[in-house]
Design a protein around this motif. Structure first.
Motif, short mmCIF file in Angstrom:
data_model
loop_
_atom_site.label_atom_id
_atom_site.label_comp_id
_atom_site.label_asym_id
_atom_site.label_seq_id
_atom_site.Cartn_x
_atom_site.Cartn_y
_atom_site.Cartn_z
N LEU A 24 -6.61 3.76 3.07
CA LEU A 24 -5.56 4.53 2.40
C LEU A 24 -5.29 5.84 3.13
O LEU A 24 -4.14 6.27 3.29
CB LEU A 24 -5.97 4.83 0.95
N ARG A 28 -1.74 6.89 4.83
CA ARG A 28 -0.98 8.11 4.53
C ARG A 28 -0.80 8.96 5.78
O ARG A 28 0.24 9.58 5.98
CB ARG A 28 -1.67 8.91 3.44
N TRP A 79 -8.00 7.83 -4.53
CA TRP A 79 -8.14 6.86 -5.62
C TRP A 79 -9.46 7.06 -6.35
O TRP A 79 -10.51 7.28 -5.72
CB TRP A 79 -8.08 5.45 -5.06
N GLU A 83 -9.35 2.94 -9.96
CA GLU A 83 -8.20 2.42 -9.20
C GLU A 83 -8.66 1.50 -8.08
O GLU A 83 -8.07 0.45 -7.83
CB GLU A 83 -7.39 3.59 -8.64
N PHE A 87 -7.81 -2.45 -7.72
CA PHE A 87 -7.28 -3.02 -6.48
C PHE A 87 -8.15 -4.19 -6.02
O PHE A 87 -7.63 -5.26 -5.66
CB PHE A 87 -7.24 -1.91 -5.41
N ALA A 90 -7.76 -7.29 -8.17
CA ALA A 90 -6.52 -8.01 -7.90
C ALA A 90 -6.63 -8.76 -6.59
O ALA A 90 -6.18 -9.91 -6.49
CB ALA A 90 -5.36 -7.03 -7.86
N ARG A 91 -7.22 -8.12 -5.58
CA ARG A 91 -7.31 -8.77 -4.28
C ARG A 91 -8.28 -9.95 -4.30
O ARG A 91 -8.04 -10.98 -3.67
CB ARG A 91 -7.79 -7.76 -3.24
N ALA A 133 -9.62 -9.30 3.27
CA ALA A 133 -8.90 -9.28 2.00
C ALA A 133 -8.96 -7.89 1.33
O ALA A 133 -8.13 -7.57 0.48
CB ALA A 133 -9.49 -10.31 1.05
N VAL A 136 -6.49 -2.40 2.86
CA VAL A 136 -5.17 -1.93 2.43
C VAL A 136 -4.26 -1.93 3.64
O VAL A 136 -4.66 -1.48 4.71
CB VAL A 136 -5.27 -0.50 1.84
N ARG A 137 -3.10 -2.46 3.47
CA ARG A 137 -2.19 -2.49 4.61
C ARG A 137 -1.80 -1.06 4.97
O ARG A 137 -1.29 -0.31 4.13
CB ARG A 137 -0.95 -3.29 4.23
N GLU A 140 3.40 -0.01 7.95
CA GLU A 140 4.64 -0.48 7.33
C GLU A 140 5.69 -0.64 8.42
O GLU A 140 5.58 -0.05 9.49
CB GLU A 140 5.14 0.55 6.30
#
Lengths: 605, 345
Positions: A24, A28, A79, A83, A87, A90-91, A133, A136-137, A140
């Motif tokens: 992350l 950023r 985070w 959080e 994440f 979900a992953r 997995a 975090v990508r 972009e």
């Protein structure tokens, strides 16, 4: 066993959370760097366009700043464990086991409760997880703009700077002019020798002269053209205002009253000249009246002057009243001089040439000062042509006339005048004095106001000349116009030139043009405009603008009046003055006669 | 042994085995309708009641009878009709005269069908509201009051009501406030062609015996207790709360559809039902914790009968299922930053 589950979960979760948070942070920072580089590219472009070449490479530092800002944002919005757990759930498809385990680890171990099961399930989900997995990508697609921006910064830093734009043109009139000998200013400087109607006017005239002198000195040192032009324009404004001062708000009622008195006595020429504020013309008219042969006419003119002066004083126009009184004193002097001329001409009747006779005839008819000048010159020549006997006989005739009159006043000349004339004719010194006096009569003395008027006119023309010398196109001034009723000073065959200073300034060798509506012109009117040989109609007038005297009544300078002001509001300044066409305008108006007095009173200032 | 038996994993394992067996038994009687069976089981485990809505002949009654048979619980059936009285549901005191000795008479309680453990309230919307309210009171209180005496109902008390949505004449639609008493409203879909074929084959041959006892009373109560033990993380509970809040047209963040189509949203009971039903789902899946997906799965049966449409919504034909779908699609389960990071994969 639950403790082991807890430790296992804690360990795996911590590792996974570190990885997520690191990605992350990287994400950023990359975003910040991309934004910074885009801003840097814009800055580099701006620096390039303003030719700040040395600063261009530094715009790349905005990318670094952006990365730091991104890191700051990442740390600020770090985070929470919850959080991260959401994440990871979900992953990993853990069915929210991890986030539930986070809460379960804080609760106490209970035998039949789900805590251990949840911790174990969460730990297993984390252990099964593929490391990829959990990532975090951090890249972009739009971050590519950062790369392009970096290339843009490099290009803008290496590209040659654009050429310097041409320097903006200097504002018009900003150049320095040095004109130590600017023509025209000397005519304004001459105002200080003119003398004023009163102390205030004298002070104003001296001020104008001083300003002209100061401008000349400044021009010798060098001054901006526009500044010099503005100062000349101010001088011209002040001169125009000075000439119109007798018609200003204070003097206007008095002048109208005086004009009325003159008009009552049928002195229309004098009334018009005074109404126009043209004191030189007024002086000429009074000179004509003083030269007239009929005593009754002269008496009427004297009385009209007295009444006009009284009326002006009653209306508060003290300056005008004094001017009229001075004119009246001068009138008596001129009257006497004219009588003397006529008397002498009568005695020299046999000795006069034909031209002198015509001058005498015209002098008696019109009283024209020009005819007076020519007559005086003719008389002087006639006196020079007399031998000693003739002069003696002339003196004797004068004495006989003196004795015959017996002081009864039968002769137009007084006894003292006749005695003086006879005495002069008897002695050589007296003759010389008499000849000198005749020469003086050939140059009729103007009134002080007329002299001042002429001086101001000269000064105005000097101002226009100075303005032209500075490269400006002068506005027409309010100078005295030519007489207008007679032909100009061209070389007409008759040679009866207009008495006023004609603006035409014509060539003496050229045929004279028509002078007025009464003169249908006797000169040649032939000629043609040469054909313009060119591909297009493009011409430039080369005539001198304002070469002669300015048109009378033209507005110069700035108008103090404002839009919306009404006729009831008395104006001040040039636009507020009454124009010549407005004098007795009520009488010429379409207002029914029975109402004119009433309406006139309404508009009377 | 006993430690292992009372541990959560062991209980969870037993519950999974029991529910699996229950599903299989019902599956032998009911063709298809897996989702309907699951939803009925969610209500059973969650301790709530079910309103079954479907066309006639879709096996509603058979499903309930099969469930009652497999659970080995007392089963009673009430066929609601317009002349059904509340006492016909709850029971009444009757005067019993003395015996041959001529003793004094006494009142004896004749229990009504409500005193069963699995109660089938067939065509509940055919009874008058007065009778409906007698049933609904029992559903809420798990007790009935007869002649001033309160009689608790035997646990587990499980009501399955049916209603026919296509026949409206002579019916009394349930008031919205009383619909709230049902944990789930299960809509029975029409069978597919294959399912219909199987139904025809199965019902036109010899009758099949109902399944024998699979779960006893204690088993059901244990399952219900275990369901309550399932853990729910605070973000999941908050998600359920956000769903409920978003269904209120007066909520600040309500969607345009909710504002236009709804008059009232789901209340607190709706939120409770969401979490409870989600726990049952997790239990049936063999999990010790509730996931967001569990809440999303139960959202339609839990909320569809709690959302009250506005006139505009009814006129536009907006169904409550459509509104629930929009809520599930519009309310993010996770914080915005996490959702963004997940979408960026």
């Amino acid at each position: 066993m639950p403790a082991a589950d807890l430790a296992t979960f804690e360990d795996r979760f911590s590792r996974a959370a570190r990885g997520v948070r690191a990605r992350l942070l990287l994400r950023r920072m990359t975003a910040g760097a991309a934004v910074g580089l885009v801003a840097g590219a814009a800055a580099a472009g701006a620096l390039w366009s303003i030719r700040a070449g040395e600063l261009r490479p530094w715009s790349a530092a905005l990318g670094l700043l952006g990365a730091l800002a991104g890191a700051a944002v990442a740390l600020r919005r770090r985070w929470t464990d919850e959080e991260v757990a959401l994440f990871l759930d979900a992953r990993l498809g853990a069915g929210e086991a991890i986030v539930t385990a986070l809460e379960a680890r804080r609760s106490e171990a209970d035998r039949g409760g789900p805590r251990g099961t949840i911790l174990r399930a969460a730990a297993e989900a984390l252990s099964r997880a593929d490391r990829r997995a959990l990532r975090v990508r951090w890249l972009e697609r739009w971050y590519g703009a950062g790369a392009l921006a970096a290339a843009g910064v490099a290009w803008a830093s290496l590209a040659p700077l654009p050429p310097e734009p041409p320097a903006p043109p200097a504002p018009p009139g900003a150049e320095i002019v040095r004109l130590p000998g600017l023509l025209g200013l000397e005519k304004i400087e001459a105002l200080e020798t003119l003398g004023g109607r009163d102390a205030a006017q004298e002070e104003r005239l001296r001020g104008l002269a001083a300003e002209a002198r100061k401008l000349r000195a400044d021009l010798a040192r060098g001054v901006e053209r526009r500044d010099a032009q503005a100062r000349v324009a101010r001088l011209r404004d002040d001169l125009a205002a000075e000439r119109l001062r007798l018609g200003d708000r204070a003097n206007r009622p008095g002048r109208e009253a005086a004009v009325g008195k003159l008009a009552e006595r049928q002195l229309s020429g004098a009334a018009k000249a005074l109404g126009d504020g043209d004191l030189a013309e007024f002086d000429r008219e009074m000179q004509k009246l003083a030269n007239q042969q009929e005593a009754e006419s002269r008496r009427a003119a004297r009385e009209a002057l007295e009444e006009a002066a009284r009326a002006a004083r009653e209306k508060g126009a003290e300056a005008l009243a004094r001017a009229l009184e001075a004119q009246r004193e001068l009138f008596a002097k001129r009257e006497a001089s004219a009588q003397a001329l006529r008397e002498l001409a009568r005695e020299l009747d046999g000795k006069l040439s034909d031209e002198a006779r015509r001058d005498l005839e015209e002098f008696g008819r019109s009283g024209d000062p020009e005819a007076q000048r020519r007559l005086a010159e003719s008389l002087g020549k006639a006196l020079e042509g007399l031998d000693a006997d003739e002069r003696r006989r002339l003196a004797e005739r004068l004495e006989q006339r003196m004795e015959g009159s017996g002081g009864s006043g039968a002769s137009p000349m007084t006894r003292e005048q006749l005695e003086e004339l006879a005495r002069r004719l008897r002695t050589p010194e007296g003759r010389a004095e008499l000849e000198e006096q005749l020469r003086e009569l050939a140059r009729p003395e103007a009134s002080p106001d007329a002299q001042r008027e002429r001086g101001l006119g000269e000064a105005e023309r000097g101002g226009a000349e100075a303005e032209r010398g500075l490269g400006g196109v002068p506005m027409p001034g309010g100078g005295t116009s030519g007489g207008g009723e007679e032909p100009g000073r061209g070389g007409s065959e008759r040679g009866s030139p207009g008495a006023g200073p004609s603006p035409s300034g014509g060539d003496p060798s050229a045929p004279g043009g028509p002078g007025s509506r009464k003169d249908h012109g006797r000169g040649a009117h032939g000629g043609e405009t040469p054909r313009v040989d060119g591909r297009e109609v493009r011409s430039k007038a080369s005539g001198r603008l304002g070469g002669g005297a300015p048109l009378h009544g033209a507005t110069t300078g700035r108008a103090p009046a404002r839009a919306g002001e009404t006729a009831e509001q008395a104006g001040s300044g040039a636009l507020g003055e009454v124009g010549p066409g407005e004098v007795e305008g009520m009488d010429r108006s379409e207002v029914p006669e029975e109402y004119r007095e009433h309406v006139g009173r309404y508009f009377q200032p | 042994m006993s430690d292992d038996a009372t541990s959560f994993p062991a209980r969870l394992e037993r519950a999974s085995a029991a529910t699996r067996a229950l599903r299989d038994a019902i599956g032998q009687m009911i063709v298809g309708q897996v989702a309907v069976v699951d939803q009925v089981l969610w209500a059973l485990l969650g301790g709530g009641h079910v309103l079954l809505e479907g066309a006639p002949g879709l096996g509603k009654t058979l499903l309930v009878k099969t469930l009652a048979s497999a659970l080995d619980l007392s089963f009673s059936r009430i066929q609601f009709t317009p002349d059904l009285m509340p006492s016909d549901v709850t029971g009444t005191n009757v005067l019993v005269l003395g015996g041959a000795a001529g003793g004094a008479g006494r009142f004896e309680l004749h229990r009504g069908p409500i005193f069963g453990q699995v109660v089938l309230a067939d065509e509940i919307n055919r009874a008058t509201p007065k009778t409906q309210s007698a049933l609904l009171e029992a559903m809420a209180e798990h007790a009935v009051t007869i002649a001033g005496t309160r009689h608790p109902l035997e646990e587990p008390f499980f009501v399955l009501a049916t209603q026919n949505p296509i026949e409206m004449e002579g019916t009394y639609p349930l008031p919205e406030a009383q619909l709230d008493r049902f944990l789930l409203k299960v809509v029975i879909p029409d069978p597919t062609e294959d399912e219909l074929t199987a139904i025809l084959e199965r019902t036109t041959a010899h009758a099949v015996a109902l399944p024998s006892r699979i779960l006893g009373r204690d088993d059901v109560l244990a399952l219900r207790a275990l369901c309550r033990d399932v853990a729910v993380a605070e973000p999941v509970t908050r998600y359920a709360a956000r769903l409920v809040s978003a269904s209120s047209p007066d909520a600040p963040g309500a969607s345009d559809l909710v504002k236009r189509a709804l008059r009232y949203g789901a209340g607190v009971r709706g939120g409770q039902a969401l979490v409870l039903a989600a726990k049952a789902v997790a239990l049936l899946e063999g999990r010790a914790q509730v996931a967001f997906s569990d809440v999303q799965r139960v959202a339609a049966p839990v909320l569809r009968h709690r959302l009250i449409r506005s006139f505009e919504g009814e006129a536009d034909g907006v169904t409550t299922d459509a509104v629930v779908a929009s809520l599930v699609g519009g309310v993010p389960a996770r914080p915005e930053g996490v959702e963004r990071a997940l979408q960026g994969r």
